[in-house]
Each structure stands twice: as structure tokens, then as C-alpha cells.
Design an enzyme around this catalytic site. Structure first.
Site, PDB file in Angstrom:
ATOM      1  N   GLU A 249       4.807  -0.016   0.608  1.00 59.64           N
ATOM      2  CA  GLU A 249       3.833  -0.232  -0.469  1.00 59.64           C
ATOM      3  C   GLU A 249       3.175   1.112  -0.685  1.00 59.64           C
ATOM      4  OE1 GLU A 249       0.842  -0.392  -2.279  1.00 59.64           O
ATOM      5  OE2 GLU A 249      -0.226  -1.799  -0.987  1.00 59.64           O
TER       6      GLU A 249
ATOM      7  N   CYS B 268      -5.217   1.337  -3.459  1.00 59.54           N
ATOM      8  CA  CYS B 268      -4.039   1.550  -4.312  1.00 59.54           C
ATOM      9  C   CYS B 268      -4.152   0.707  -5.570  1.00 59.54           C
ATOM     10  CB  CYS B 268      -2.757   1.278  -3.546  1.00 59.54           C
ATOM     11  SG  CYS B 268      -2.781  -0.285  -2.709  1.00 59.54           S
TER      12      CYS B 268
END
Ligand SMILES: Cc1cc2nc3c(=O)[nH]c(=O)nc-3n(C[C@H](O)[C@H](O)[C@H](O)COP(=O)(O)OP(=O)(O)OC[C@H]3O[C@@H](n4cnc5c(N)ncnc54)[C@H](O)[C@@H]3O)c2cc1C
Length: 1011
Positions: free
Chosen positions: A770, A804
Site C-alpha cells: 500500500e 496516504c
């Protein structure tokens, strides 16, 4: 005998009281006669539309949403488009709206223009019905008229949603201007009820204002209880001073439950302030739909007596019922309100009893449009011989004209609650009133549109409750429906800062953890602590000289030991029944729950996370443990495949082997825990490398697994320098899997290295990575800025933009751009920056000096590529960077393409929605995105065209919740299935199929050929 006598007497008294209430009620209804409130009068457009909306729930939703967006539809084009999107396609839309649309023809510009004009005018008139005036002179003129009809007033300035301190100042200014106007006007007003005391009815100030306290401090938040009370008080005092100067009355309204304790404390401080102690005309509202309301009333009365300060309570049922219920369910909290209307009615009467019994110290304002509730007050006051000057009646302006007239005839003391101000703000108020009027439970609806039997309307609440129970109608589906998924999973409740115990726990945990700072942490391999000579200090980013912990660093040797230990443990762990494996996760979740505040405190100090950010992280960690354990239970059973007889096919999973988990610092517990828990529960053994910025929080994960009793070697804690052991770990031939979360650069490097397969490697390495995002939020031309602005602040600058999922580009349509930017800048100016341990600080330091340096380089670049429109001062000590807002950024700019991981936001102007989508999609990333829009078609288009892993409508881009919003992206945002979602565990296992030919010489087991 004596006991029975007392009971009987009470029953008799009660039935006498009920009899008198019934009589009063009948008289009340006689006064009302056949007249209908204008909102229900079907001779008017409003009445017709209301009627239709009560008969057709989907239409009601569309209509109220349309009313909500209307003030933003400033051009013919947008108004026409929205009318069509909201109403043209629905076959059930009542003729009252559809007629215009059909006959004018959607395509006809002239027709659309006419229709738009009519609908706008009608809705604006509807809103104006509830607003006493737009300007001070108009307000004063209309108040004079109302007074001539015999009504007193309390004024409320519309527009309580303040998203910045500037707006809060402007709000106070509005009140002060209004009070100036009233001061002058009241000189000429004769007192209601005659007499020359200058007071209405001989005792009540003529000028009366009501104030919504949350509007006085844009940063009010229950976590920062003291700060909120203090700041609101600062702005309330000048208002109060002015009220005192003109001899008026000030009432503090009560709003959402999250502000309740703040408001009560605010009232107590104001009322007992040396400056106002001797001024009796200060009151507050109490909402009885809250289950705590009996306690609230008692506490206020006790306080009043103890302090010898008379008080005034406006008793209301409460205006945010639906909101409170939904919020509680979403957050996993116990429902704070009653859920059966009669329970609220009963609480209202208990509150009335209590206040009237204490009328010597508390004045009562009965605020209700319910005949029964008002008659109860009249009769109870009579029974208790309460003097007239100790209670009055209040109703909302524009809400129920025949009701208020009848009430005036019967009591002579009616005050109208009169909102004043701009139409734009009035729309939100209008929706609240419409919701209230059209709710199935509304007394007004039942009286004026359903013609419910008089005796039923006047029934005592306890009798009503008994009847409902007997009919089996005493349950509320919304409150009671179970939220657990099929597997039994429910999310960990969000933190409720209104609870003083919660706030206290945070302070205590931080104090406790501070006592443990500076300890040395060893590696943990094969169940043993392993020390090394290489030690790094992990520090508090807000105070870099404060060492959180001294953490031993692994070299290659220790990594090899951890791999050997994992290999050994794997032999047993992989064949441990999956259900047994899940028990360790459930136990770890239990331990985390017990140590919740302590776990938060470590994050506050080591990662610079604000209280709520830390809490969300810990709650998410618990969710991962609970969710993956349950998912594994579902995956554990081999599945029978196909249905042909004579053949048995079983499909099942086995663990991949050894997993390296390489974790980030920004969700130091949650993401670590999620990746590790998934690997462990699927039967893999883990070599866990926490981030070097948050190794102590990483150690807390180890503690959870140790306390849960996880077998030796299944989980190995191996912090280390990337430069020393990173490649060695990633390249290791014995690894089957790498789960990584972090930057794109590191992620791509891992993917590349993991793709190289030396001859001694026995399986192809799987990488789950990720990696990052460059997330955009689109502000459509009809976006609700009251919602959008605070949410952008939160998504872009919450935890310093170091997520993020953070918003780093806000793409705004030209027509709303200036309005949005102005409010955004004001809101940015209002946030406080400082150490995360102080809950009044919205933003804290970034993670370390190197992050700070990189962000400052991007800030310089921002100045070159665009124009910096906002920057701010930051504390000198600590790794702080300013909030930076930059305009003029184009898609090709580096600022629009590269992940910054800091509080730097590009505001980008686009001409239309299509361009907004194009720009949103114009990066290599595809992680999160959001849109603020009230156009159903634009939202539909975005569903298809806004290509990101997690897309949010009308909320910010951060804060995904396990199971509800499985999280993760594609393109350069990562590879692998979404964390916290149904496919995540599959990545940690290899599927196998076993087929058995079950036919022996034509003989087939019976159950295989049974139908
Ligand atoms: C002068 C004045 C000032 C006000 N100030 C405030 C204020 O400061 N803060 C505030 O929150 N409100 C305030 N209100 C609004 C007030 O809360 C609502 O107008 C009031 O709740 C409506 O109650 P009612 O007695 O008029 O009508 P009713 O129809 O008898 O009661 C409706 C109320 O019952 C409650 N209810 C509805 N359904 C349910 C259910 N299923 N279970 C349990 N309870 C239910 C809700 O509170 C709903 O508003 C004020 C109202 C007036 C008249």
C-alpha cells in the site's frame, strides 16, 4: 392500610389532574377552531407540497434536499438542472411540482426559467414564514407588530455554523448590531400586559435574545472542554454585557449533545461571574429527549440552590432527535435519546414537575407546540400554586399560528422564538422545522393533518406508553436494529469526549506513559528478548530532546535468527486449527481494549498524533483483530465445489509461509496490527519490522500478542535500520510474502527486489504494498460549504496531512471558487498548532527533521509553481511546518503530482465538473478521493469516472473504517486487495483443491446422488 391510603390518594389526585388537563385541552382546541397553520393550509403552495411530502417519503427526502441546495443555485442553468435531476424522473412526484415540468417541457429554456422562478419564490416564501426579518430595521418593525398582537419575543440570529474565528466574530457583531437596534426601539414599546414597570407582564424584560453557543467558537470540541468553554465565554460576555445594559434577557440555546456539558458549564460560569451574579435574567435550554435530562434538571436546580443564584430553564423536547440517533448508531454509542415519543413527553412532564416545585429558585419557560404538554404546565402550576411570573410559554415563530393565538388567549404570556437574518442561513433552519412538522410523531401533524382524536392527543404520556406496549409498538427499529454483520463483527465504538471519564483517562494515561519514557527496548525473537549494541533513540517530534524509548536495532544476524525461529514455529502454526488461531486475535483485541488509553498515549508522544487520531488508530487496530479473526472462521471450512455425483471436490486454503511485515509510522499500531494479524490468523509466521520513527508503538503490538499468549516464534519483533537489514530481509529466499505500507519509492523497490528469484528460493514472493496517494477532493458549484470547509481542513491538515488518504488537491468549480477559498483561508487561520498532547491543538509536528526538510522544499516549490495564499507561524521547538495553501497549481505541476505527506494543499480552479474529474484522475495514484456535491447526476458520473480505490461523497477523504470502507487503491497507490475488506486474507494464503473419485465399481455414496 396506611400505604394503600397514600397510593389511592395519589391515584385520585392524578386522575383529578388528568381530568382538568382534558378540560383545558378541550378549551384549547375550541380556541383553535378550524384554523390551520399556514404550513398545512392546502390553499397555498406550501400546504399542498407538505401534504404531498407527508404522503410520499421519497418525495419528502428529495424535496428537503432540494430546499437545502436551493440557496446555492444562483444561476438559471444550475437551478433548472437541479430541478430536473431531483424531480423530473420520479413518476410519483406530485402534480404540484411535476405539472410545471411537464407542460413547460424540460428542453424549453423559457419554460424551465419560469418554473425555476416559481419554485424558488415559493420555497423562499416558505422560509420567510419562519424568519421575522432579514435586516435590523425590518426585524424591529415586525417585532413591533407581534407585540401589538400581544406576543413577546426572543430573537435568534440565523447562521450558527461558523467554520472560522472570523465568522464567529461576525456572528457576535450581528447580535450586537441587533441589540443596538432593539435598545432604541424598546423605548417606544408599551409593556405587554400594561403597567408602567417597563417589564412585560410586570416582570419580564422586553428584549430577549437566544444564542447558539457553538457559533461563538469555531473550534469548539468536547475533547477540549476547558478551551471550548473559555473561548465561547470570551465572546459571550460582551453580548451579555450589552443585554444587561439594555435590561434584557439572554437565553443560551442547547444544541447537539456533544456540546451539552460545555453549554451547562458555560451557563454556570456566566451566571456566577462577578459581573453578572446580580443579574437574574439569564437562562438556558434543557432538552428532555436526552435520557439524562432528569439528572440534568436536578443538577442545575441543586447548583442554583447551592450558589443562591436563581436561574431560568427553557424546557424543550429537543430539535436534533434524528441526528443524535443516527450519530450514536454510526459511532457505536448507546442511544442517548428516548426512542419512543411518549417517553420524551413523559420526561417533559417530569421536568416541568421538578422545576415548578422549585419555582422559588427557577423560572420555567415551557417551549412546546403540544397542547397536552402546555395544558400540563398550566394545570400543574395551578396545583402547586406557582405565581404567574414564575413561568411562561414559548413557541416558534411561523410554526403554528392558530396554536399560538389560542395559547395567548389562555395564558396571556406567550413568547415567540424569532429567527432573524439572511435567507441562506434560514434554509437550514427551514429544513429543521419542516422535518419537525412532517415527522410522524409531530403533535402538530397529528393535530392538523391527521385529525387524531382529541382524547388521544391529550392522553397522559404514561398511559400512552402502556397502550403502545400493549399494542407491541414500543420499539424503535432504528435504535434497535442490530448493526453486527453476519459474522458478528461490529466496529469498535468511536470515542465520546463528552464523557468526562474519557477525557480524564487521556490525561492520566499520558502522565503514566511519561513516567515510562526512555526505557530500552530489545528485539523479540523466538519468544526471547534480544539486545544489540546498535541502539537508536526514538523521540517526541514535538519535543525532540524527549526520548520516548531507546530501541535496539537488528543486524543481519538477528534477522536470520528471526527467520529461523519463524520457520520452526511455522511447522506447528500452519497446522494449528484456524479457529484456534483466531482465539489469539480475539484475546489481543481484549487486551488492546483494556489498555486503550495507554496505547493512545504512546502514539500521542511518539508519533505526534492528536487524541482523536490516536484513538481512531487504536480502535482500528482492534477492528482488524476482530474482523480478520471472523473472516478466517468463514474461510476455514473447506468448500465443496461442483455438484456432479461420484466426485468430491474440496477447495481450501493453506498459509504461504514466512511473512515480513514492514510497517509505516503514520498509523503505527493500526496498520502494523492489520498486516500482522492477517498474516498470523491465516497461519503464517511473522518477522515484524516497525518503522524506525515509531518503534516503541511497534513494541506495544508485541506486548498485545505476548499477553494474548501467541506461541513462541509466530511473531518476531525486529526493528532495524533499513540500510542495514532492509534488503537482507526483503531478499531472503525463505520469505514467502512481504506486506508493506509506506512510500511509493520504497514500495517499488521492494516489489522489484522481491521479483528477483535466487536458485535457493522455493516460492515466488508475494508482495502486498500500500503505497500512497495524491488525493483530490472536488468542490462542485452546489457544494455545502458549511460541511465542505471543515472537512477539507480535516482531510488536508488532520495529523499534519501525514496520511496516504489525505487531501492534497482541492479542485474547485469556478463559480464557487472565491467563496470557498475565502472561507477555507479563514478556517485555516483559526486552527491551533502545537503539541498533540494538548487537545486544543488541531495540528502538531510532523514526524521528524527529515520529513520537515522535505516538506519545506515542497513549500518553496509551491511558491515557484503557484502562489502561496496562506502560511502561518509555528512553534520553534519541535518538527513543525506551517499549514500551506497554494493557488494556481496546474495538473502538470510537481505539486499536483507528487505525494508530499505534509500540510500542503493545492487549490485548483476548474471551469466545469467534467474538467474537475479529468484533473482529479490526472496523477499516477488512485487511492482516495471525495466530492462535495448535491447534484445527483454529478455524483452518479463520479461513481463511474472518478477512478480511485476509496471514493467519498459529501465527506472528507480520510478515515476509512474496517468492513464499512475496505481501504486501498490501485495504479501507483499499491498492489493487493483492500485492508479491512473481504478479500484481504486471501492474499496471505494459497488455495488448494482436493478431488476424490468416490465411485467404486459403480457404487456412489447416497448423499452425492440425493437431489
Ligand atoms: C421557544 C423555543 C425554543 C427552542 N429552543 C430549543 C433549543 O434551545 N434546543 C433544542 O434542541 N430545541 C429547541 N427548540 C425546539 C424544540 O426542541 C422542538 O420545537 C420541540 O422538540 C418540538 O416539541 P413539541 O412539544 O412542540 O412537539 P411534539 O410534537 O410534542 O414533540 C416533538 C418532539 O418529540 C421528540 N421526539 C420525536 N420523535 C421521537 C421519538 N420517536 N422518541 C423520542 N422522542 C421523540 C423530538 O424532540 C421532537 O422534536 C425550541 C422550541 C421552542 C418553541
Amino acid at each position: 392500610m396506611l400505604f394503600i391510603g397514600v397510593q389511592e390518594r395519589a391515584v385520585m389526585e392524578n386522575s383529578r389532574l388528568e381530568g382538568r388537563i382534558l378540560e383545558r385541552g378541550r378549551e384549547f382546541f375550541r380556541h383553535i377552531g378550524d384554523e390551520k397553520p399556514s404550513i398545512f393550509n392546502k390553499n397555498w403552495w406550501t400546504g399542498k407540497v407538505m401534504d404531498a411530502s407527508m404522503a410520499n417519503e421519497p418525495f419528502k427526502v428529495q424535496l428537503f434536499r432540494f430546499i437545502d441546495v436551493l440557496p446555492y443555485l444562483t444561476t438559471e442553468e444550475t437551478l433548472g438542472r437541479h430541478l430536473e435531476e431531483y424531480f423530473a424522473k420520479d413518476e410519483n412526484v406530485p402534480a404540484v411540482l411535476k405539472w410545471g415540468i411537464k407542460t413547460t417541457g424540460i428542453g424549453g429554456r423559457l419554460g424551465m426559467k419560469l418554473l425555476g422562478k416559481t419554485v424558488r419564490k415559493n420555497i423562499e416564501n416558505m422560509a420567510l414564514q419562519f424568519i421575522v426579518g432579514g435586516t435590523v430595521p425590518e426585524t424591529v418593525k415586525n417585532l413591533k407588530k407581534l407585540r401589538e398582537q400581544g406576543f413577546a419575543f426572543t430573537l435568534d440570529v440565523l447562521g450558527e455554523t461558523t467554520v472560522s474565528e472570523k465568522e464567529a466574530d461576525e456572528y457576535v457583531e450581528c447580535y450586537l448590531r441587533l441589540l443596538e437596534g432593539l435598545q432604541e426601539a424598546q423605548q417606544d414599546w408599551p409593556a405587554l400586559g400594561g403597567g408602567d414597570s417597563g417589564f412585560d407582564w410586570g416582570h419580564a424584560p422586553q428584549v430577549n435574545v437566544s444564542v447558539k453557543p457553538s457559533a461563538l467558537y469555531s473550534q469548539a470540541h468536547p475533547a477540549d472542554f476547558e478551551g471550548s468553554v473559555g473561548h465561547i465565554l470570551e465572546r459571550l460576555k460582551p453580548l451579555c454585557r450589552k443585554v444587561v445594559e439594555l435590561g434584557g434577557f439572554l437565553c443560551i440555546d442547547t444544541e447537539m449533545r456533544k456540546y451539552k456539558e460545555i453549554i451547562f458549564e458555560l451557563y454556570r460560569r456566566l451566571r456566577s461571574d462577578a459581573e453578572f451574579k446580580d443579574y437574574p435574567h439569564l437562562g438556558l435550554a434543557v432538552q428532555v429527549y436526552l435520557k439524562e435530562s432528569d439528572k440534568d434538571v436536578n443538577a442545575l436546580l441543586d447548583w442554583s440552590r447551592q450558589q443562591r443564584l436563581p436561574i431560568s430553564i427553557r424546557l424543550v423536547k429537543g430539535a436534533y432527535w434524528d441526528y443524535e440517533l443516527v450519530l450514536a448508531r454510526q459511532n457505536g454509542w448507546p442511544v442517548p435519546t428516548y426512542t419512543i415519543k411518549a417517553q420524551t413527553d413523559a420526561a417533559f412532564e417530569r421536568g416541568v414537575d421538578k422545576i415548578l416545585q422549585n419555582h422559588d429558585t427557577c423560572h420555567l419557560a415551557c417551549a412546546s407546540h403540544n397542547v397536552r404538554s402546555c395544558c400540563y404546565v398550566m394545570e400543574k402550576a395551578r396545583e402547586l400554586k406557582v405565581p404567574d411570573d414564575r413561568y411562561e410559554f414559548q413557541v416558534l415563530f411561523g410554526m403554528a399560528e392558530p396554536f399560538r393565538k389560542a395559547l395567548l388567549k389562555m395564558t396571556n404570556r406567550v413568547r415567540l422564538y424569532c429567527p432573524q437574518g439572511k435567507l441562506l442561513a434560514g434554509m437550514a433552519y427551514l429544513i429543521r422545522r419542516l422535518l419537525e412538522n412532517t415527522s410522524n410523531e409531530s403533535f402538530l401533524r397529528q393535530t392538523f393533518t391527521e385529525g387524531r382524536q382529541l382524547e388521544r392527543l391529550l392522553e397522559s404520556p404514561p398511559t400512552n406508553l402502556e397502550r403502545l406496549a400493549a399494542e407491541g409498538k414500543d420499539k424503535s427499529p432504528l435504535a434497535e436494529i442490530t448493526l453486527a454483520s453476519k459474522s458478528g463483527f461490529t466496529n469498535e465504538p468511536f470515542v465520546d469526549y463528552t464523557n468526562v471519564g474519557v477525557r480524564q483517562s487521556f490525561y492520566e494515561a499520558i502522565t503514566e506513559v511519561k513516567k515510562q519514557l526512555g526505557k530500552t527496548y530489545s528485539l523479540h525473537i523466538k519468544g526471547k528478548d534480544v539486545s544489540t549494541a546498535d541502539i537508536i533513540d526514538s523521540v517526541n517530534p514535538a519535543q525532540p530532546n524527549q526520548v520516548i524509548g531507546r530501541v535496539c536495532q537488528a543486524g543481519r544476524e538477528q534477522v536470520q535468527d528471526a527467520i529461523t525461529a519463524s520457520k520452526e514455529a511455522f511447522q506447528t502454526w500452519r497446522d494449528t486449527p484456524p479457529r484456534q488461531r483466531t482465539q489469539y486475535l480475539f484475546k489481543a483485541a481484549e487486551v488492546a481494549r483494556r489498555r486503550k488509553y495507554e496505547l493512545c498515549a504512546w502514539q500521542v508522544l511518539e508519533a505526534g498524533k492528536q487524541w482523536n487520531q490516536a484513538y481512531n488508530d487504536v480502535a482500528e487496530a482492534i477492528d482488524f483483530l476482530e474482523y480478520y479473526a471472523r473472516e478466517m472462521i468463514a474461510l476455514a471450512e473447506p468448500r465443496k465445489m461442483g455438484r456432479v455425483p461420484g466426485e468430491d471436490n474440496r477447495y481450501f486454503y493453506q498459509p504461504k509461509g514466512l511473512a515480513a511485515v514492514i510497517a509505516p509510522w503514520n498509523f503505527p499500531l493500526a496498520i502494523s496490527c492489520g498486516m500482522c494479524a492477517a498474516a498470523i490468523v491465516t497461519g503464517n509466521c511473522v518477522i515484524y519490522k516497525p518503522s524506525h520513527q515509531t518503534p516503541v508503538v511497534g513494541h506495544t503490538l508485541l506486548q498485545l500478542f505476548i499477553e494474548a499468549g501467541l506461541p513462541v516464534g509466530v511473531f518476531n519483533y525486529v526493528p532495524g535500520r533499513g540500510s542495514v537489514m532492509g534488503d537482507f530481509l526483503v531478499d531472503h529466499p525463505d520469505l514467502a510474502l512481504i506486506a508493506f505500507t509506506g512510500s511509493m519509492e520504497v514500495g517499488l523497490r521492494i516489489i522489484e527486489r522481491a521479483g528477483r528469484t535466487p536458485p535457493n528460493q522455493s516460492s515466488v514472493k508475494k508482495v502486498i504494498a500500500e503505497m500512497g496517494g495524491k488525493n483530490a477532493v472536488i468542490i462542485d458549484d452546489d457544494a455545502d460549504l458549511d460541511e465542505a470547509v471543515p472537512q477539507i481542513i480535516d482531510s488536508a491538515f488532520g495529523y499534519q496531512g501525514q496520511k496516504c488518504s489525505a487531501c492534497s488537491r482541492v479542485i474547485v468549480l469556478d463559480t464557487i471558487y472565491d467563496r470557498f477559498l475565502k472561507r477555507l483561508l479563514d478556517a485555516a487561520r483559526s486552527v491551533k498548532i502545537g503539541p498533540a498532547e494538548d487537545p486544543s491543538n488541531f495540528m502538531g509536528p510532523v514526524i521528524d527533521a527529515s520529513a520537515r526538510k522535505i516538506i519545506y522544499e515542497y513549500i518553496k516549490l509551491a511558491g515557484r509553481e503557484g502562489k502561496i495564499v496562506y502560511t502561518c507561524e509555528v512553534p520553534e521547538v519541535g518538527y513543525y511546518v506551517p499549514i500551506t495553501i497554494v493557488e494556481g497549481i496546474m495538473p502538470q505541476h510537481r505539486l499536483a503530482q507528487e505525494e508530499i505527506f505534509g500540510p500542503v494543499l493545492s487549490v485548483m480552479r476548474v471551469q466545469d465538473f467534467k474538467q474537475a474529474l479529468d484533473w482529479a484522475n490526472s496523477t499516477r495514484f488512485a487511492l482516495t478521493g471525495a466530492i462535495f456535491s448535491r447534484s445527483p447526476e454529478h455524483l452518479q458520473l463520479a461513481r463511474q469516472e472518478f477512478r480511485v480505490g476509496n471514493l467519498y461523497f459529501n465527506r472528507g477523504s480520510t478515515g476509512a473504517i474496517v468492513e464499512r470502507q475496505p481501504f486501498g487503491g490501485f495504479k501507483m497507490s499499491g498492489v493487493g486487495s483492500k485492508a479491512g475488506g473481504p478479500d484481504y486474507l486471501l492474499q496471505f494464503m494459497d488455495p488448494r483443491t482436493v478431488t476424490e473419485n468416490t465411485m467404486r465399481r459403480g457404487l456412489v455414496p447416497v448423499d452425492e446422488i440425493a437431489p
